[in-house]
Structure formats: C-alpha cells, structure tokens
Enzyme design. Structure first.
Site, PDB file in Angstrom:
ATOM      1  N   SER A   3      55.373 -85.201 -11.753  1.00 20.54           N
ATOM      2  CA  SER A   3      56.164 -86.319 -11.232  1.00 20.54           C
ATOM      3  C   SER A   3      57.343 -85.771 -10.407  1.00 20.54           C
ATOM      4  O   SER A   3      57.118 -85.074  -9.420  1.00 20.54           O
ATOM      5  CB  SER A   3      56.627 -87.223 -12.377  1.00 20.54           C
TER       6      SER A   3
ATOM      7  N   ASP B 238      47.324 -94.254  -9.968  1.00 15.51           N
ATOM      8  CA  ASP B 238      48.734 -94.099 -10.343  1.00 15.51           C
ATOM      9  C   ASP B 238      49.534 -95.233  -9.712  1.00 15.51           C
ATOM     10  O   ASP B 238      49.749 -95.253  -8.498  1.00 15.51           O
ATOM     11  CB  ASP B 238      49.233 -92.735  -9.845  1.00 15.51           C
TER      12      ASP B 238
ATOM     13  N   HIS C 230      49.641 -92.499 -13.935  1.00 13.25           N
ATOM     14  CA  HIS C 230      50.625 -91.419 -13.792  1.00 13.25           C
ATOM     15  C   HIS C 230      50.544 -90.395 -14.926  1.00 13.25           C
ATOM     16  O   HIS C 230      50.917 -89.235 -14.753  1.00 13.25           O
ATOM     17  CB  HIS C 230      52.035 -92.036 -13.732  1.00 13.25           C
TER      18      HIS C 230
END
Length: 722
Positions: free
Chosen positions: A592, A667, A699
């Site tokens: 991320s 995602d 995600h």
C-alpha cells in the site's frame, strides 16, 4: 582415535543444531500455526461490573456468549448458546440493548468494503430465551436508549422498528445506489474517517439525527469482476479521487413520534465534511463535527434538537490538518473531554458545556495514544500513552484537574486496557517483541495485577523449537542528522565477520508506526523465515510517521514521498556501512503506502537498492481518494508538483535493480489502475521487471491459498534477486 571422536562430536553437534532450529514456512504462517490465543469479542457491560466473551465449543461446533465477573474472573452465566438454536449455531457478532436483557445477533454477514457489511439479525431475550428473526440483509441496527426501538439502514434508506408492536417506520425513501445514501457513510468516509453508521439516537429516544449523502455528481469507478463466469461483470461505485467532486452532505433531525424531518442549516460552510455526529447527554443537544475540505479547520457544533439552530462550541485549527477521532466524551453536565495536537503533541483537554477551556489535563513531549474513559465517582481519566518512549505503550490514570497521575502498567512493551463499567478493574492486554499477548486482571486504582486470564506460554514453547532471533531496537541517525526509530533482526547464527544481505521493510504513511515493541504479526514471522535463510531484516520509521509529535509527523505535508523516501535511502546507506552488511545487496519491501515507497526507493535510490517488492502501491496520488490525499497534499490543482515530483510512474526510466509489482484486480481502495499505469511507464522506458495480478482480490489480497502463493512468490523473488 581422539581426532575421530572430536570430528564425530562436531558432526553430532551440527546435527543437533539443525534439528533444533526448525524452519518456518509460509504455509505454516498462513495456516495459523503461530496464531495467538486471545479474548474474542471482549465487551465490558455497562450496567454491571462484568464482561462478555465470544467462545467457540469445538465438540458441538457452536458459538456462545459467556458472562464473567471482573472481580473474580469467574463465569457467571452463558447468555446465549448457539448449540440450542440450529439457525444460530455460529454467528458473527452481537450487541446488547441498554438494559442488557436483549441481544441482537448477526449472521450471514456479507462484507461490502473495509468496515461495512450487511447481515441478518435475530433478537434474543435472555430471560425468556425467546429468539426471533428481525431483519434480513440490513446495516447497523442500533437500539434506542430506552431499548424499545431499533434504527437500521437498508437499501440506502433508514428505518425504525418498534419491538413491542413489531411495526416498521420508514424514515427516508430517496435512497438509491450510487446516488443517495441515508444514515450510512459513502465509500470515502468509511475508508478515511473509519465510520459506517451516520445516524444517532437522542438520549430520550425521541429523535434520530442522520447524515444524507448525495453522490450524484461524484465520479464513478468501475472494476471488472471475473469469477468463473463466461462473461465478467462490472462493479461500479462512487469514488471521489483527489481534486474531484465529493458527495454533498446534509444533516437531518427526525422526530420519531411526529415523523417530522428537518435539516440543519449548514449554508455557511462550503465543500465540507461531517465526519462525526453524536447526541450529548442533554436529549435536546446534538453535537456535530464539521471540517473543511483541506481538513485544517474543524468546528464542533451544538445543535438544538427542536429548532435545529446551531452554534460553534469549539474550533480547532492546524497549519497542516486536524485528525478525526472518537475521543469526544460528554460528562453528565455536558462538559466534555477532547484530544488535540494544538500544543505540538496529542493531549487530553477538558472544556465546560459552553466550550470554555477548563484544563489541559495531560502535558509533555509525548503523545496520548488512546482515551479509555472517565470515572465520574473518582474524577479520574484513564488513557494510554507513549510517555516512556514512542515504541512502547503504557496505561495511566490522572485526575480531571491534571494531578495525581499514576502509571498503571508495569511491563515494558505494549499495554492496552479494557475497563470495567465502574472503573474498579481493567483487563490489561500486554505484548512485546518477545512476549505474546497476555491478558491479566488489574486494579484500576493502582494497576496491581490480580490474576492472569489468558496467556500464550504454549506458543512460546512451540517457537523454542525454531530457535528464532529477536528484534533489536535502536535509533538510527542519518547523515542529515535525522534520528529515526529502527529495529533489526539478524540470523540466529549471526557472525559479525560475515557480510549479509539486508531486506528492509516499511510502511511510512503519515502517523503510522512499524517500529513498535509488540508481538509478531504475519509479516514478522515471514521475516524470521528469511533470517533462517541468511538475511538481515531491518525496519526504519522515517519522518512523517507517528507518535513523536506533530512537527515530526506533519513535516511531509504537501510532499508525500519526498522526505520519507530520502530517509529510507539514507537509512540504507547507514546500514550498508555496518561492517557485517553487504552494501551491494540491500532490498526493500512494502504494501500500500509501503508499496508506493518501495517503488520510489528502487527508482530514486537506484544505486542503493538492489531489489524491491511493491504490493498494491499507490503510484500517483492523483489516483487516490479525496479525503486521505488532500489531507496531506491539498488538491492536484493546488499542488501539482507535490503530486508529480514524488510519483514513481514519472521515474520509471531510472530503474536499475530487480522490481516485483503485485496488485489485486478488485482492489476498491488502491485501484489496480495504479499498477497498470506503472507497468505502462516501465514498458515504455524499456525496463524489465516482474509483476503479478491477483484476479478478484481486494487490497488485502487473501482468500483460499492466495496469501500462501503470494508470500511463496515473494520469498522466491528475494532468494533469486538479493
């Protein structure tokens, strides 16, 4: 013969050593072999000094809600036993009515986004053991304070159910997917303000306040969902990216008896958010937090429940941004407790009901990290802080006047607390990098340990067989003079005369922390497995991370990815100069925000990092959502260079090392668009790299064998390229 004996003994010792140190595998990690025991769904009751825990009975394969006394830790009752009800043998969550004589029990939960879900709900009466199904596929059912009604959301509309008459009243009727949402947050509020329920009951149960979201003008984002169908389907939802239109929000008051709905006049605000609403202890006064789009100017409003007239009771400004929390607490007289960074560190403040500051309760060059509550009989506030170092957490009590502060926790590491309703006792959850979670009962007045509730000695004993190294915590000073928290894990058979490759891990996002003295997570276990294959693992929290004061955290404002990347590159150079490190073999990994960082590091630190793994990375902040991105960057229209100068897609031509890029195609948070644009930039720069897309994964990239395959892939990449 003597020489033979020595040689034989040497082989025997080597053999014993290899037997002693079992190898950790990714398969073991993600099949739960190192899972810790805890206290699932631990909830302190509100009316009695008791708590409930969700327990699972293996023989009957059923769940139950058990009630325990804080004082004795003895189980006093099983409030609900799933084995007695075939439709509720196992369930997902539960909540009590205010009298704590009824329980709402959720089953068949269906996740929507990170926090939101729909579920079927049953109402259970503890005394009569009567079970009744109330709702199918609804969101956030919430008892009224008198316990007679339940408000809930369904199909983007709000409803009120009367328990006695079994009558349902529909409050709103204009709810529509990707258009109007009533009482439930939109995608970006849920993700960035960590809130789903956007309605609240007044203390007298007569009114319901709610926020309405008009998403009509918000741009849509679409994802292809492949599954195993002949034709993939498209999932479309509203997602405001940086600089784009947000949902228009309005605040409403609904009178349950008269069915009158009135809106609160917020016309003096323009392009704003309502991140929190909460009725005060005065049944006629609603509080609402209003913050501007830049998120640097926040008002707490007090709103009259009859006239809907509002007044600003407190204003909070910051040169960078104001954090949104759930720490606002109203005392019996409607005076309130609030946390703020206004003196440079996050501290507790006490205001009277007119918004006049009465006292700054905590002070010092350290941060309050959790607010636990106020005991009105003793006048004590209970909280968690980093007063003893930013990598540890301790539990404290202090008087409302700021005097008589006492440290309640005693062990060095991470302490968190769940207090009994009367604040006589608390359950302390302690862990450190060497001690797995341990739950103990303690006295709230002095922190004295009364009894151990749950510990993980069996796990510790099991891990002895792996003969694992431990984290070494230290402060790393860069050549620029920045002092940064860090840890390092060396192989158990570390030889200072050897040269080792180093694999660095980080996240680096604003206010985050990876260098903390707490128990191992799944990433840590994977890192330990890499140390068994000859790698040193290092982690450094650069500038912009949290718990060292506002100036340290907010110095990355308008420049996400500049100073944080500098710090990782500088830290790698410092580590590369250690006599036992091979400076030509340093890699970096992140997920991320950490993937954004790892991508920038392999490009801007091309001569420092040999390889990088980036999972689900942001590659240009223009692609990310409005609330998070603009909090730190303002809009792209206002700060184009801040966005573009730190976006890895603009520096693909600088790639020298080995790069692995990973993303889930579904995602909803960091869209796969980020990686697709990165791939295209690298292709057009004629750079070779590796990449993997996980179909229909979000995600977190998990489900079935996904995590095992993913981490085996990453392990293989490390072994081949570092």
């Amino acid at each position: 013969m003597g020489k033979f004996l020595k040689t034989g003994l040497l082989f025997l010792l080597i053999g014993l050593s290899s037997v002693a140190q079992k190898k950790i595998t990714v398969d073991e990690i993600y099949r739960g072999q190192f899972r810790t025991k805890g206290m699932d769904e631990l909830n302190a009751m509100k009316n009695t000094d008791q708590y409930t825990v969700l327990n699972f009975d293996k023989p009957s394969e059923s769940a139950r809600i058990d009630l325990f006394d804080f004082a004795t830790l003895k189980k006093t009752a099983t409030l609900f036993d799933g084995k007695d009800f075939s439709e509720l043998k196992t369930f997902d969550s539960y909540s009590f009515d205010p009298s704590e004589k009824k329980i709402l029990i959720a089953v068949n939960s269906n996740q929507i986004y990170r926090h939101s879900f729909t579920a079927d709900y049953f109402l259970y009466e503890i005394g009569t053991k009567k079970l009744e199904k109330l709702f199918t596929g609804v969101q956030e059912p919430t008892f009224s304070p008198d316990g007679n009604k339940i408000a809930y959301a369904s199909g983007n509309n709000l409803f009120v159910y009367d328990i006695a008459s079994k009558k349902t009243t529909q409050i709103t009727s204009d709810g529509k997917k990707n258009s109007i949402i009533n009482g439930i947050s939109d995608w970006v509020y849920e993700e960035e303000f960590a809130v789903v329920r956007m309605f609240d009951w007044s203390a007298d149960s007569k009114k319901l306040a709610y926020v309405r979201f008009d998403e009509t003008e918000v741009p849509e984002f679409s994802m292809t969902v492949f599954e195993k169908e002949l034709y993939p389907k498209t999932e479309t939802f509203k997602y405001p990216k940086a600089g784009e239109k947000n949902a228009l929000v309005s605040l409403h008051l609904f009178d349950v008896s008269s069915a009158k709905d009135q809106s609160v006049n917020l016309s003096k605000y323009n392009d704003f958010y309502i991140p929190r609403l909460k009725w005060t202890n005065d049944a006629n006064v609603l509080s609402a937090q209003i913050i501007n789009r830049h998120q640097d100017n926040l008002d707490i409003l007090f709103i009259d429940g009859n006239s809907a007239a509002s007044k600003v009771i407190l204003n909070e400004k910051d040169a960078a941004y104001v954090d949104i929390t759930d720490n606002l607490t109203f005392l019996k007289d409607n005076s309130f407790i609030w946390t703020s960074e206004k003196d440079g560190f996050n501290h507790i403040y006490y205001y009277d009901k007119t918004g006049k500051l009465q006292n700054q309760v905590t002070k010092g060059n350290w941060e309050v990290t959790a607010y636990y509550g106020f005991d009105d009989k003793t006048g004590n506030i209970f909280y968690q802080s980093v007063e003893n170092g930013s990598t540890v957490r301790d539990v404290y009590r202090i008087s409302l006047n700021g005097k008589n502060k006492k440290k309640l926790s005693s062990q060095n590491g991470t302490n968190a607390a769940t207090f009994s309703p009367k604040f006589d006792y608390y359950i302390n959850n302690f862990s450190s990098s060497t001690v797995p979670p341990t739950f103990t009962l303690r006295a709230a007045k002095d922190g004295k340990e009364l009894q151990t509730i749950v510990e993980n000695s069996a796990l510790l004993e099991k891990m002895k067989g792996y003969d694992l190294p431990t984290k070494e915590f230290f402060t790393l000073k860069t050549i620029k003079g920045n002092e940064l928290n860090a840890w390092m894990i060396k192989p158990k058979d570390f030889d200072p005369a050897k040269k080792y490759p180093v694999f660095m891990f980080q996240y680096s996002g604003p206010g985050s922390q990876q260098v903390a003295n707490d128990w191992l997570d799944y990433n840590d276990l994977w890192f330990l497995s890499l140390t068994q294959q000859g790698y040193i693992i290092a982690c450094v929290d650069g500038r912009g991370t949290g718990f060292k004061g506002a100036a340290f955290k907010k110095m990355t404002q308008k420049e996400l990815g500049k100073f944080e990347v500098e710090d990782q590159i500088d830290a790698a150079k410092v580590i590369g100069n250690y006599p036992y490190v091979d400076a030509s073999r340093i890699g970096i990994f992140g997920w991320s925000y950490g993937g954004f960082m790892a991508s920038n590091c392999i490009l801007k630190g091309a001569d420092v990092f040999k390889m990088a793994i980036a999972v689900a990375p942001v590659t240009n902040w223009r692609f990310y959502d409005s609330i998070y991105t603009e909090r730190y960057m303002q809009t792209p229209q206002e700060n184009a260079s801040g966005y573009d100068d730190n976006s890895p897609i603009n520096f693909a031509s600088q790639l020298k090392g080995k790069y692995l890029l990973i993303h889930g195609s579904a995602d909803d948070n960091v869209h796969v668009q980020n990686s697709m644009q990165m791939i295209e930039s690298l292709v057009q720069a004629n750079k070779q790299f590796d990449w993997a897309i996980y179909p229909d994964k979000n995600h977190g990239i998990y489900g079935g064998m996904t995590r095992i395959q993913l981490f085996d892939k990453m392990t293989d990449f490390v072994l081949k390229n570092l």
